[in-house]
Design a protein around this motif. Structure first.
Motif: not given
Ligand SMILES: Cc1cc2nc3c(=O)[nH]c(=O)nc-3n(C[C@H](O)[C@H](O)[C@H](O)COP(=O)(O)OP(=O)(O)OC[C@H]3O[C@@H](n4cnc5c(N)ncnc54)[C@H](O)[C@@H]3O)c2cc1C
Length: 450
Positions: A341-342, A352-355, A417-421, A442-446
């Motif tokens: 759950m993010p 922001a956090a998930v897990g 949300n990318v990491f939650g998915l 910013f996602s391209s920095d993942i």
């Protein structure tokens, strides 16, 4: 008093209650929903949606603060708080009526009033008595009362969302989500803000390094943060309010125009006459099994903030409502899984956090790899003149699965949300790295965060 019969009676018309209606109406069950205030409950009317309008203004002020870095000259911004308050009210004003139409389309009978149990299968609301095969408690939460003298002088988020003018100074008692979110908006708008937290850390459920970053950023914008504080009393003083507290063994006083109760929320179940419903409860909580069913009355379910076993968040309330609806239709088969759950604390910028946090992941005992990055000198962060940009991704070494992801700034409230998915659907850290992201985002920095 006539008795009316329904398959399902839902107490509360917020995210959780509305979440129940989908499965049970699709199964053709007759449904009554009792709501004492506004349909939609806290999230749209007095919570997430309303607050986000103020947070959005905080973002605009944050952009203006850094305009000079982009070689844009602007004067000192001035926020018209009463006009912003009107904008907030205007944006949310149609939500209860829209939801009423949506419930009518679903053939849910909405009854206005305060509900309480009149028996194990019966509810009374005003002069009506409803009998139901299944009853759902989805009555939400309210601010926790603090047992300190003068607590009645404190206001809550409800009043903050209705303030017509910006207070000159605010003290938040409690360093949780609501205090940090409102504190950031107030501070950016020019108010003098102090946060007093009893524990050694703000946001105690969050990763310690993420909290350190957001505390530094909060202090950078002028918020005074004191942790390990014990508030002794609140009293009127010179047309303002005074908080008396101890910190590191010394007594202090602080004065402000407003003192806000930011000490968390408790389930709204104490006025439901749970005893009449034979619903076992203790310490303000209904006892439930893993299918969210009362342990003493199997026809009663609980979901959302009324069931404080998971973070009190609106997507969780909706999710639990849906689980309860499906359990009513198919029998008790489904249980919630809160693992992916993010969540976001909408400071400016957000945390922001998930897990799992790093501490929790370590406690689990399996070998982990922690990718921690201060990104403020990365090109993307410099382009946008970010004041803080930080991430921590925790990966299980044996399985390459993501165990937790934590961000401050860097659009973390979207990246989470990318990491939650990934966590939900078993996408590994290597697969996340292999994905081709739109560039430059910013996602391209993942890729580099891992
Ligand atoms: C200031 C604030 C900001 C928030 N921001 C966020 C956010 O950004 N993101 C997020 O995910 N969550 C946020 N939340 C939390 C979120 O609002 C709640 O988790 C969510 O609304 C819970 O939904 P619910 O249906 O369980 O309860 P509610 O939405 O509170 O609904 C319960 C309903 O039951 C009614 N009721 C209570 N007792 C009775 C009774 N006896 N009879 C009839 N009706 C009754 C109430 O009037 C209410 O409408 C925020 C909360 C607050 C207070």
């Amino acid at each position: 008093m006539n008795t009316e019969k329904f398959d399902v009676v839902i107490l509360g018309g917020g995210n959780a209650g509305i979440g129940v209606t989908g499965p049970v109406r699709r199964a053709g069950m007759s449904v009554a929903m009792i709501e004492s205030h506004d349909l939609g409950g806290t999230c749209p009317n007095r919570g997430c949606t309303a607050k986000k309008v103020l947070v959005a203004a905080g973002h605009a002020l944050h952009e203006i603060e850094r305009a000079a870095i982009h070689h844009i000259s602007v004067g000192k911004p001035k926020l018209d708080w009463s006009a912003l308050s009107d904008r907030e009210k205007d944006l949310i004003k149609d939500i209860p009526a829209n939801l009423a139409r949506s419930m009518a389309r679903r053939d849910v009978e909405v009854i206005k009033g305060h509900a309480a149990f009149a028996g194990p299968n019966a509810i009374r609301v005003g002069d009506r008595r409803l009998e139901a095969k299944h009853i759902v408690i989805a009555t939400g939460s309210r601010p926790r009362q603090l047992p300190i003298p003068g607590a009645e002088h404190m206001i809550t988020s409800d009043e903050m969302l209705s303030e017509r003018e910006l207070p000159g100074s605010v003290i938040f008692v409690g360093g949780g989500v609501i205090s940090l979110e409102f504190g950031h908006v107030y501070a950016r708008a020019g108010a003098d803000v102090t946060i007093l937290e009893v524990l050694p850390q703000l946001l105690p459920a969050m990763d310690v390094d993420a909290v350190a970053r957001i505390q530094t950023e909060s202090e950078r914008i002028g918020i005074r943060v004191k942790t390990g504080v014990s508030v002794k009393r609140i009293e009127p003083a010179n047309n303002r309010l005074r908080v008396v507290f101890t910190h590191q063994g010394t007594q202090h006083v602080a004065e402000a125009d407003r003192i806000v109760n930011g000490a968390g929320r408790v389930a709204n179940v104490d006025t439901l006459d749970l005893a009449a419903g034979r619903v076992e409860h203790g310490n303000g909580r209904v006892a439930v099994d893993r299918h969210l069913r009362s342990t003493s009355n199997p026809e009663v379910y609980v979901c959302g903030d009324a069931l404080p076993i998971a973070p009190q968040l609106s997507p969780i309330a909706t999710y639990e409502g849906d689980i309860v609806g499906r359990n009513i239709v198919e029998g008790p088969k489904y249980s919630p899984d809160y693992g992916s759950m993010p969540t976001s604390v909408y400071t400016v910028p957000a945390l922001a956090a998930v897990g799992l946090t790093e501490a929790a992941a370590n406690q689990k005992g399996s070998a982990i790899k922690v990718h921690s990055n201060d990104m403020h000198d990365w090109f993307s962060a410099r382009t946008y003149a970010e004041t803080v940009a930080w991430s921590k991704i925790i990966v299980d070494q044996a399985t390459d699965r993501i165990l937790g992801a934590h961000f401050v700034g860097h659009a973390g409230e979207e990246l989470v949300n990318v990491f939650g998915l990934a966590m939900r659907f078993g996408i590994t850290a290597t697969q996340i790295k292999d994905y081709i992201y739109a560039y430059p985002t910013f996602s391209s920095d993942i890729k580099h965060m891992l």
